[in-house]
Design a protein around this motif. Sequence first.
Motif, PDB file in Angstrom:
ATOM      1  N   LEU A 202       0.793  -1.224   0.000  1.00 34.39           N
ATOM      2  CA  LEU A 202       0.000   0.000   0.000  1.00 34.39           C
ATOM      3  C   LEU A 202       0.825   1.272   0.000  1.00 34.39           C
ATOM      4  CD1 LEU A 202      -2.611  -1.297   2.479  1.00 34.39           C
ATOM      5  CD2 LEU A 202      -3.105  -0.561   0.188  1.00 34.39           C
TER       6      LEU A 202
ATOM      7  N   ASN B  30       1.574  -0.365  -7.507  1.00 36.64           N
ATOM      8  CA  ASN B  30       1.115  -1.423  -6.612  1.00 36.64           C
ATOM      9  C   ASN B  30       2.264  -2.389  -6.389  1.00 36.64           C
ATOM     10  OD1 ASN B  30       1.297  -3.208  -8.832  1.00 36.64           O
ATOM     11  ND2 ASN B  30      -0.749  -2.632  -9.491  1.00 36.64           N
ATOM     12  N   ILE B  31       1.977  -3.470  -5.716  1.00 35.66           N
ATOM     13  CA  ILE B  31       3.047  -4.376  -5.310  1.00 35.66           C
ATOM     14  C   ILE B  31       3.761  -4.980  -6.520  1.00 35.66           C
ATOM     15  CG2 ILE B  31       1.540  -6.395  -5.108  1.00 35.66           C
ATOM     16  CD1 ILE B  31       3.108  -7.075  -2.523  1.00 35.66           C
ATOM     17  N   LEU B  32       3.075  -5.130  -7.635  1.00 37.85           N
ATOM     18  CA  LEU B  32       3.735  -5.700  -8.818  1.00 37.85           C
ATOM     19  C   LEU B  32       4.732  -4.707  -9.396  1.00 37.85           C
ATOM     20  CD1 LEU B  32       0.804  -7.561 -10.589  1.00 37.85           C
ATOM     21  CD2 LEU B  32       2.483  -8.421  -8.957  1.00 37.85           C
TER      22      LEU B  32
ATOM     23  N   ILE C 266       7.835  -4.906  -7.372  1.00 44.02           N
ATOM     24  CA  ILE C 266       8.678  -6.063  -7.711  1.00 44.02           C
ATOM     25  C   ILE C 266       9.499  -5.768  -8.952  1.00 44.02           C
ATOM     26  CG2 ILE C 266       8.635  -8.450  -8.520  1.00 44.02           C
ATOM     27  CD1 ILE C 266       6.031  -8.738  -6.898  1.00 44.02           C
TER      28      ILE C 266
ATOM     29  N   GLY D 159      -8.734   4.786  -0.840  1.00 44.83           N
ATOM     30  CA  GLY D 159      -7.383   4.305  -1.032  1.00 44.83           C
ATOM     31  C   GLY D 159      -7.347   3.573  -2.344  1.00 44.83           C
ATOM     32  N   HIS D 160      -7.227   2.274  -2.288  1.00 45.17           N
ATOM     33  CA  HIS D 160      -7.310   1.536  -3.539  1.00 45.17           C
ATOM     34  C   HIS D 160      -8.730   1.078  -3.771  1.00 45.17           C
ATOM     35  CE1 HIS D 160      -3.112   1.485  -4.459  1.00 45.17           C
ATOM     36  NE2 HIS D 160      -2.856   1.272  -3.198  1.00 45.17           N
ATOM     37  N   MET D 161      -9.588   1.517  -2.935  1.00 45.25           N
ATOM     38  CA  MET D 161     -10.992   1.179  -3.077  1.00 45.25           C
ATOM     39  C   MET D 161     -11.665   2.192  -3.993  1.00 45.25           C
ATOM     40  SD  MET D 161     -11.596  -1.515  -1.788  1.00 45.25           S
ATOM     41  CE  MET D 161     -13.365  -1.426  -1.998  1.00 45.25           C
TER      42      MET D 161
ATOM     43  N   ALA E 263     -11.207   0.213  -8.234  1.00 41.14           N
ATOM     44  CA  ALA E 263      -9.969  -0.371  -7.730  1.00 41.14           C
ATOM     45  C   ALA E 263      -8.995  -0.565  -8.879  1.00 41.14           C
ATOM     46  CB  ALA E 263     -10.266  -1.716  -7.073  1.00 41.14           C
ATOM     47  N   PRO E 264      -7.788  -0.081  -8.745  1.00 45.32           N
ATOM     48  CA  PRO E 264      -6.826  -0.229  -9.842  1.00 45.32           C
ATOM     49  C   PRO E 264      -6.349  -1.655  -9.934  1.00 45.32           C
ATOM     50  CG  PRO E 264      -5.750   0.727  -7.950  1.00 45.32           C
ATOM     51  CD  PRO E 264      -7.202   0.579  -7.582  1.00 45.32           C
ATOM     52  N   ARG E 265      -5.866  -2.012 -11.075  1.00 46.19           N
ATOM     53  CA  ARG E 265      -5.391  -3.366 -11.285  1.00 46.19           C
ATOM     54  C   ARG E 265      -4.107  -3.285 -12.058  1.00 46.19           C
ATOM     55  NH1 ARG E 265      -9.866  -5.846 -13.400  1.00 46.19           N
ATOM     56  NH2 ARG E 265     -10.371  -6.192 -11.231  1.00 46.19           N
ATOM     57  N   ALA E 266      -3.200  -4.186 -11.794  1.00 48.39           N
ATOM     58  CA  ALA E 266      -1.941  -4.198 -12.519  1.00 48.39           C
ATOM     59  C   ALA E 266      -2.191  -4.577 -13.967  1.00 48.39           C
ATOM     60  CB  ALA E 266      -0.996  -5.217 -11.888  1.00 48.39           C
ATOM     61  N   SER E 267      -1.442  -3.994 -14.840  1.00 49.46           N
ATOM     62  CA  SER E 267      -1.612  -4.303 -16.267  1.00 49.46           C
ATOM     63  C   SER E 267      -0.713  -5.455 -16.663  1.00 49.46           C
ATOM     64  CB  SER E 267      -1.270  -3.081 -17.098  1.00 49.46           C
ATOM     65  OG  SER E 267       0.040  -2.681 -16.803  1.00 49.46           O
TER      66      SER E 267
ATOM     67  N   ASN F 188     -11.218  -6.581  -2.463  1.00 46.72           N
ATOM     68  CA  ASN F 188     -10.291  -5.461  -2.364  1.00 46.72           C
ATOM     69  C   ASN F 188     -10.500  -4.753  -1.038  1.00 46.72           C
ATOM     70  OD1 ASN F 188      -8.423  -3.559  -3.058  1.00 46.72           O
ATOM     71  ND2 ASN F 188      -9.310  -3.140  -5.042  1.00 46.72           N
ATOM     72  N   SER F 189      -9.501  -4.084  -0.579  1.00 47.43           N
ATOM     73  CA  SER F 189      -9.645  -3.236   0.588  1.00 47.43           C
ATOM     74  C   SER F 189      -8.473  -2.273   0.604  1.00 47.43           C
ATOM     75  CB  SER F 189      -9.663  -4.056   1.886  1.00 47.43           C
ATOM     76  OG  SER F 189      -8.351  -4.293   2.343  1.00 47.43           O
ATOM     77  N   ALA F 190      -8.548  -1.285   1.464  1.00 44.62           N
ATOM     78  CA  ALA F 190      -7.453  -0.315   1.536  1.00 44.62           C
ATOM     79  C   ALA F 190      -6.237  -0.909   2.206  1.00 44.62           C
ATOM     80  CB  ALA F 190      -7.907   0.928   2.293  1.00 44.62           C
TER      81      ALA F 190
ATOM     82  N   ASP G 136      -6.187  -6.155  -4.974  1.00 46.48           N
ATOM     83  CA  ASP G 136      -7.295  -6.927  -5.518  1.00 46.48           C
ATOM     84  C   ASP G 136      -6.806  -8.331  -5.864  1.00 46.48           C
ATOM     85  OD1 ASP G 136      -6.080  -5.212  -7.891  1.00 46.48           O
ATOM     86  OD2 ASP G 136      -6.849  -7.076  -8.737  1.00 46.48           O
TER      87      ASP G 136
ATOM     88  N   TRP H  74      -6.810 -10.162  -8.552  1.00 47.81           N
ATOM     89  CA  TRP H  74      -6.011 -10.375  -9.764  1.00 47.81           C
ATOM     90  C   TRP H  74      -4.547 -10.023  -9.500  1.00 47.81           C
ATOM     91  CZ3 TRP H  74      -2.660  -8.391 -13.150  1.00 47.81           C
ATOM     92  CH2 TRP H  74      -2.576  -8.986 -14.406  1.00 47.81           C
ATOM     93  N   THR H  75      -4.329  -8.871  -8.855  1.00 48.18           N
ATOM     94  CA  THR H  75      -2.959  -8.446  -8.540  1.00 48.18           C
ATOM     95  C   THR H  75      -2.294  -9.434  -7.596  1.00 48.18           C
ATOM     96  OG1 THR H  75      -3.596  -6.131  -8.802  1.00 48.18           O
ATOM     97  CG2 THR H  75      -1.547  -6.558  -7.608  1.00 48.18           C
TER      98      THR H  75
ATOM     99  N   GLN I  90       4.447 -14.658  -9.631  1.00 50.92           N
ATOM    100  CA  GLN I  90       5.811 -14.151  -9.775  1.00 50.92           C
ATOM    101  C   GLN I  90       6.703 -14.615  -8.629  1.00 50.92           C
ATOM    102  OE1 GLN I  90       6.452 -10.086 -10.885  1.00 50.92           O
ATOM    103  NE2 GLN I  90       4.586  -9.969 -12.120  1.00 50.92           N
TER     104      GLN I  90
END
Lengths: 494, 177
Positions: free
Chosen positions: A113, A130-132, A135, A467-469, A490-494, B110-112, B116, B118-119, B126
């Motif tokens: 986060l 995001n976390i991806l 990385i 936030g990401h919500m 909510a955003p998502r990694a591409s 999902n939450s703060a 999500d 998918w991620t 990975q």
Amino acid sequence: MTTQRISIDPITRLEGHGKIDIFLTPKGDVAETYLQIPELRGFERFCVGRLAEDMPNLTSRICGVCPEAHHIAGTKALDALFHIDPPPTAKKLREMFYCIFYATDHTTHFYALGGPDFIMGPDAPPEQRNILGVIQKVGMEITGKVLKMRRDGHNLIEMIGGRKVHPNWGLPGGVSRGITEEQRKEIESLGRDAIEFAKFSLQLFNQIVLGNREYVQLITSEAYTHRTYNMGTVDANNCVNFYDGLIRVVGPDGREHAKYRAKDYRDYIAEYVEPWTYLKFPFLKKIGWKGFVDGEDSGLYKATPLSRLNAADGMATPLAQKEYDRMYETLGGKPVHHTLATHWARLIELLYATERWVELATDPEITGQEYRVLPTATPDEGVGCVEAPRGTLTHHYWTDERGVLTRVNLIVGTTNNYAAINLSIKQAARTLIRKGTTVTEGLLNKIEMAFRAYDPCFGCATHYLPGHMPLTVILRDPDGRVLQTISREAPRAS
Amino acid sequence: MSTTARTPTCPTRPVADPASERVLRTLVLGLGNPLLTDDSVGLRVVDRLRPALDGWPGLELAEDYWGGLRLMERLVGYDRAIIIDAQCSGAPPGTVSTLPADAPPTRHGNSAHDVDLWTALEFGRQAGAAVPTASSIRIVAIEAADVDTFGEECTPAVAAGIPRAAEAVQSLLIEWR
């Protein structure tokens, strides 16, 4: 500067979205901001009539984020309710369990986060932030470390607390079981791994965030700075303690304003009600509610990782103490009022949690067989406080002579910060949105950073958190007419 | 509209991956909070499914309370998964939908404090975690009416959707057989 008074009706239910209303002046600057989020309802009604002894398990189910915090706070409230003092082994087991939870929780927040904002940058596209993205930027090695920290933490919580996610362990007067020497060795071994991980995380922060002048300027900028009182729990040496101690409040200048026992919280904290939100705003009673302003004349306070470090004189473990000293030297002394420095403080707490974990795992009493004393007194009223990762958590129970609840009051961690979060959003918005500013997604993210640093958990168990919500930001003119709506899912990694 | 669950025919042999002959492991996971009225619906669907799916080869029925990273960690070791959860999409309460894994988030998607699903799945892959592919995950979502009030029962319309959700899960399992 004049604006029309706009009535925001809280009865209009937020349909699962966080909402920030930003009202502009005729000149196009920010006049006011209002953060609204959905609130869970009916909690006290739900609890009254139940046995107080069910509360550590019930309340751990309220919160999908820090069930362990509610479990321990509820257990401590039961100790007070039944007028019983647990034996040393029980207290040490509870604290060790709690430090393991803290390490897991703080790890998740930083890497999933808060960290992405710095490691990827606040203007990076949301699908990378995001976390991806982290990385990709810092390497695969981090992936394994984060997963191991989480896996170890969850497994140990299950080992000690009897169940993953919702522990089944705390009792008035102690805990339901101890640990064996074999378990102790595993806890110690994984704790030493966790210390190395915490050190690695601070090195990463040092390298990527503090080594970047732009980020340091962001952290110390006025957009994310306001000078408030700070609250945290301290031990007998005024060092940070997550599990137990006295609650200490220091002023914007760092001087002690109050230090009190959990049971006396209502002598120091009151709650203010605004017409545009269901949530209440705790404030320092002796200073008084002066609105969403900072300064020593305002009773508005913060209770965050940074607040805990500000309210204490130091950390109780050596490595964390070094990092504590380094943070304050870097940022110009105590107290630090830069909201984004909360991320740094969170990593220092991560290090402390892991050191304390190992300290307790190597304590000779930790495998003791006296881990509970049976209560005999008649229950009546009890307060239990812990430092939840998001702030001071208070459970207050009233019961009849049978231990059946007649009244319940909870102040969850983020509730302490609700006023400060509104102030932070206003501060960020006022600095970033001026006449002629085009409000972009990146700017929206910078406003969100103002409250993401708090790691907010408003309603407990609600997943409709800003936030990401899903979040909607509505820009309005002085008459309340909508100028621009920025809504993001909510955003998502591409 | 039928409210009785069909009893699926259990396969007589375990379902195996044709390439390796390994028995495929399937997780049917109900997500929810048992104290938040309609937020408990995923858990209730799992309850309803237990007698019907007893003995289904390679199948595990379970409950959990988390989305994001912890949900991803729960899926490690399974070839396929069906996640059952409440959703607030604006459809009439009780509506049952079957969604792919990268659909808009359910209540616990999902939450703060998390990412999500998918991620989280991508993160897990990975990291080398053995999680199902996105195409091997389905979400059975039940539209909720009230997820903000403490309560131990679903609202009537949502409760009426429980048998339909159970049927949807069973249909998926038969399709995968």
